[in-house]
Write an enzyme that holds these catalytic residues in place. Structure first.
Site, PDB file in Angstrom:
ATOM      1  N   CYS A   8       0.841  -1.154  -0.162  1.00 35.53           N
ATOM      2  CA  CYS A   8       0.136  -0.015  -0.023  1.00 35.53           C
ATOM      3  C   CYS A   8       0.722   1.397  -0.016  1.00 35.53           C
ATOM      4  O   CYS A   8       0.434   2.242  -0.120  1.00 35.53           O
ATOM      5  CB  CYS A   8      -0.854   0.085   1.445  1.00 35.53           C
ATOM      6  SG  CYS A   8      -2.132  -1.436   1.140  1.00 35.53           S
TER       7      CYS A   8
ATOM      8  N   HIS B 207      -3.633   6.965   2.083  1.00 36.13           N
ATOM      9  CA  HIS B 207      -3.930   5.508   1.617  1.00 36.13           C
ATOM     10  C   HIS B 207      -5.458   5.250   2.004  1.00 36.13           C
ATOM     11  O   HIS B 207      -5.730   5.410   3.263  1.00 36.13           O
ATOM     12  CB  HIS B 207      -2.942   4.679   2.268  1.00 36.13           C
ATOM     13  CG  HIS B 207      -3.620   3.168   1.888  1.00 36.13           C
ATOM     14  ND1 HIS B 207      -3.779   2.677   0.796  1.00 36.13           N
ATOM     15  CD2 HIS B 207      -3.619   2.182   2.553  1.00 36.13           C
ATOM     16  CE1 HIS B 207      -4.031   1.448   0.849  1.00 36.13           C
ATOM     17  NE2 HIS B 207      -3.824   1.069   1.929  1.00 36.13           N
TER      18      HIS B 207
ATOM     19  N   ASN C  41     -10.064  -0.750  -0.882  1.00 33.82           N
ATOM     20  CA  ASN C  41      -8.553  -0.907  -0.866  1.00 33.82           C
ATOM     21  C   ASN C  41      -7.983  -1.138  -1.907  1.00 33.82           C
ATOM     22  O   ASN C  41      -7.869  -2.322  -2.177  1.00 33.82           O
ATOM     23  CB  ASN C  41      -8.018  -1.346   0.548  1.00 33.82           C
ATOM     24  CG  ASN C  41      -6.680  -1.394   0.639  1.00 33.82           C
ATOM     25  OD1 ASN C  41      -5.704  -0.824  -0.335  1.00 33.82           O
ATOM     26  ND2 ASN C  41      -6.033  -1.577   1.658  1.00 33.82           N
TER      27      ASN C  41
HETATM   28  N1  ACO Z   1     -18.690  -9.144   8.022  1.00 35.71           N
HETATM   29  C1  ACO Z   1     -19.268  -9.275   9.081  1.00 35.71           C
HETATM   30  N2  ACO Z   1     -18.786  -9.541  10.397  1.00 35.71           N
HETATM   31  C2  ACO Z   1     -17.222  -9.379  10.408  1.00 35.71           C
HETATM   32  C3  ACO Z   1     -16.434  -9.313   9.099  1.00 35.71           C
HETATM   33  C4  ACO Z   1     -17.197  -9.255   8.057  1.00 35.71           C
HETATM   34  N3  ACO Z   1     -16.513  -9.217   6.812  1.00 35.71           N
HETATM   35  N4  ACO Z   1     -15.048  -9.716   9.439  1.00 35.71           N
HETATM   36  C5  ACO Z   1     -15.282  -9.835  10.787  1.00 35.71           C
HETATM   37  N5  ACO Z   1     -16.363  -9.797  11.223  1.00 35.71           N
HETATM   38  C6  ACO Z   1     -16.681 -10.002  12.622  1.00 35.71           C
HETATM   39  C7  ACO Z   1     -15.706 -10.530  13.380  1.00 35.71           C
HETATM   40  O1  ACO Z   1     -15.474 -11.979  13.583  1.00 35.71           O
HETATM   41  C8  ACO Z   1     -15.992  -9.836  14.902  1.00 35.71           C
HETATM   42  O2  ACO Z   1     -17.024 -10.738  15.503  1.00 35.71           O
HETATM   43  P1  ACO Z   1     -17.074 -11.343  17.035  1.00 35.71           P
HETATM   44  O3  ACO Z   1     -17.033  -9.836  17.665  1.00 35.71           O
HETATM   45  O4  ACO Z   1     -18.470 -11.974  16.971  1.00 35.71           O
HETATM   46  O5  ACO Z   1     -15.784 -12.041  17.293  1.00 35.71           O
HETATM   47  C9  ACO Z   1     -16.657  -8.619  14.835  1.00 35.71           C
HETATM   48  O6  ACO Z   1     -17.265  -8.784  13.285  1.00 35.71           O
HETATM   49  C10 ACO Z   1     -15.749  -7.469  15.081  1.00 35.71           C
HETATM   50  O7  ACO Z   1     -14.589  -7.861  14.316  1.00 35.71           O
HETATM   51  P2  ACO Z   1     -13.201  -7.076  14.576  1.00 35.71           P
HETATM   52  O8  ACO Z   1     -12.237  -7.730  13.835  1.00 35.71           O
HETATM   53  O9  ACO Z   1     -12.868  -6.598  15.841  1.00 35.71           O
HETATM   54  O10 ACO Z   1     -13.471  -5.764  13.695  1.00 35.71           O
HETATM   55  P3  ACO Z   1     -12.644  -4.423  13.406  1.00 35.71           P
HETATM   56  O11 ACO Z   1     -13.502  -3.368  13.996  1.00 35.71           O
HETATM   57  O12 ACO Z   1     -11.269  -4.627  14.071  1.00 35.71           O
HETATM   58  O13 ACO Z   1     -12.820  -4.467  11.913  1.00 35.71           O
HETATM   59  C11 ACO Z   1     -11.259  -4.752  10.088  1.00 35.71           C
HETATM   60  C12 ACO Z   1     -12.050  -5.249  11.110  1.00 35.71           C
HETATM   61  C13 ACO Z   1     -12.304  -3.847   9.218  1.00 35.71           C
HETATM   62  C14 ACO Z   1     -10.561  -5.955   9.182  1.00 35.71           C
HETATM   63  C15 ACO Z   1     -10.150  -3.879  10.609  1.00 35.71           C
HETATM   64  O14 ACO Z   1      -9.710  -4.549  11.612  1.00 35.71           O
HETATM   65  C16 ACO Z   1      -9.258  -3.270   9.744  1.00 35.71           C
HETATM   66  O15 ACO Z   1      -9.472  -2.360   8.898  1.00 35.71           O
HETATM   67  N6  ACO Z   1      -7.973  -3.706   9.868  1.00 35.71           N
HETATM   68  C17 ACO Z   1      -6.873  -2.973   8.801  1.00 35.71           C
HETATM   69  C18 ACO Z   1      -6.965  -4.314   7.672  1.00 35.71           C
HETATM   70  C19 ACO Z   1      -6.502  -3.565   6.546  1.00 35.71           C
HETATM   71  O16 ACO Z   1      -6.767  -2.557   6.167  1.00 35.71           O
HETATM   72  N7  ACO Z   1      -5.739  -4.371   5.672  1.00 35.71           N
HETATM   73  C20 ACO Z   1      -5.599  -3.939   4.189  1.00 35.71           C
HETATM   74  C21 ACO Z   1      -4.031  -3.927   4.115  1.00 35.71           C
HETATM   75  S1  ACO Z   1      -3.136  -2.868   4.985  1.00 35.71           S
HETATM   76  C22 ACO Z   1      -3.619  -1.432   4.962  1.00 35.71           C
HETATM   77  O17 ACO Z   1      -3.848  -0.940   3.696  1.00 35.71           O
HETATM   78  C23 ACO Z   1      -3.455  -0.582   5.949  1.00 35.71           C
END
Ligand code: ACO
Length: 328
Positions: free
Chosen positions: A112, A252, A282
């Site tokens: 990224c 980003h 993304n």
């Molecule tokens: N749909 C529905 N529910 C979901 C999904 C989904 N796609 N994915 C996870 N969940 C659930 C989880 O299982 C969890 O359930 P639980 O509470 O029963 O255990 C709940 O939703 C909350 O999950 P969290 O992981 O706590 O959600 P969070 O608020 O952390 O958001 C996310 C998750 C969006 C992935 C976030 O952590 C994120 O954006 N991380 C960065 C990842 C990223 O951007 N990667 C890309 C490359 S790196 C970059 O570009 C910076």
């Protein structure tokens, strides 16, 4: 010799995949995706489309918008983690597609942060005095490495490309500072484990889905918020600038919550933050150049503006760039 951006362009594939479509593929919801990430839809490549095709469309638009002939391009830098092949490079395919017969070039892998790494690399070539026109393209076809049964990753990404032409200038404009970082200790938090020399493709590796991207989303989120906010604050401080001095912040586009946190830390008001994650998701190395071109085309960037770019991604890699806008 300073480096300025003289033209920008972007291209996204035609096919749009909405959150509602994903609802029918994995256990997720439009509401969850929108509230946790800010994404409503993304563009995805068609069956016969690949990274070099998106890049070529951008390259052609750059030449057309800049009034440049392909023979004038000295170097082509393609930032991507989803090249068409390991060899030849995507840069070589684009060079041939556009007929840039005097150019050399290469692919650059920084996930990224790829576009920022590409701009800084191009800037160094310009400042050497040897090169006049460098094409930098940030592009990814993330759906080619997505597991559409893994809701942790498949809802986040899209495909797209953007780029710029870099040229020398005597004026005190253009890119005037950059801070780039890398910390390989975070490598396992966001990785495509298979397909390289560590784990060449086998029937087993394909069956075990080792060729798809996987991540620890929470860890990446934490590092991204801190990394992007810290580096943006630092580059402002070392240039004696405050958030008020920034005309437009182009971060980003990984997650709206990461963007909001970085903007808040730098005291940049929301109307000065470029956000298009809702429409594209993304696109990895594509996010910043796509957003930059949309900002240029919609008149959100004007001559004299001070622009702040910031990124964070796999590696980990991250960084910020400051530039004073003037194309003419
Ligand atoms: N749909 C529905 N529910 C979901 C999904 C989904 N796609 N994915 C996870 N969940 C659930 C989880 O299982 C969890 O359930 P639980 O509470 O029963 O255990 C709940 O939703 C909350 O999950 P969290 O992981 O706590 O959600 P969070 O608020 O952390 O958001 C996310 C998750 C969006 C992935 C976030 O952590 C994120 O954006 N991380 C960065 C990842 C990223 O951007 N990667 C890309 C490359 S790196 C970059 O570009 C910076």
């Amino acid at each position: 010799m300073n480096t300025k951006i003289t033209s920008t362009a972007h291209y996204v594939p035609e096919r749009v995949m909405t959150n509602f479509e994903l609802e029918s593929m994995v256990d997720t919801s439009d509401e969850w995706i929108r509230t946790r990430t800010g994404i409503s839809q993304r563009h995805i490549i068609g069956e016969n489309e690949a990274t070099s095709d998106l890049s070529t469309r951008v390259a052609e638009r750059l030449l057309e918008k800049g009034g440049i002939s392909p023979e004038e391009i000295d170097i082509i830098i393609i930032s991507t983690v989803t090249p068409d092949h390991f060899a030849p490079s995507t840069a070589a395919i684009v060079q041939n597609n556009i007929g840039a017969k005097n150019a050399w070039g290469f692919d650059l892998s920084a996930a990224c942060s790829g576009y920022l790494y590409g701009l800084e690399t191009g800037r160094q070539f310009i400042s050497s005095g040897k090169y006049q026109k460098i094409m930098v393209i940030g592009v990814d076809s993330m759906t080619s490495i997505l597991d559409f049964t893994d809701r942790d990753t498949c809802v986040l990404f899209g495909d797209g490309a953007g780029g710029a032409i870099l040229e020398p200038t005597d004026n005190s404009i253009g890119i005037f500072d950059s801070i780039l970082h890398m910390d390989g200790s975070g490598g396992n938090y966001l990785i495509v484990p298979g397909g390289g020399s560590r784990m060449p493709a086998t029937v087993e590796s394909v069956k075990d889905k080792k060729h798809f991207i996987r991540q620890d989303g929470k860890k990446v989120f934490k590092f991204a918020v801190k990394g992007m906010a810290d580096v943006s604050e630092r580059i402002l401080n070392q240039n004696n600038l405050s958030g008020d001095d920034i005309s437009l912040f182009i971060p980003h586009q990984a997650n709206k919550r990461i963007i909001d946190a970085a903007a808040k830390r730098c005291n940049i008001s929301p109307e000065k933050v470029m956000i298009n994650i809702d429409r594209y998701g993304n696109t990895t190395a594509g996010t910043i150049p796509i957003a930059m071109n949309e900002a240029v085309e919609s008149g959100r960037i004007k001559d004299g503006d001070t622009i702040l770019l910031a990124a964070f991604g796999a590696g980990f890699t991250w960084g910020s760039i400051l530039l004073k806008w003037e194309t003419s």
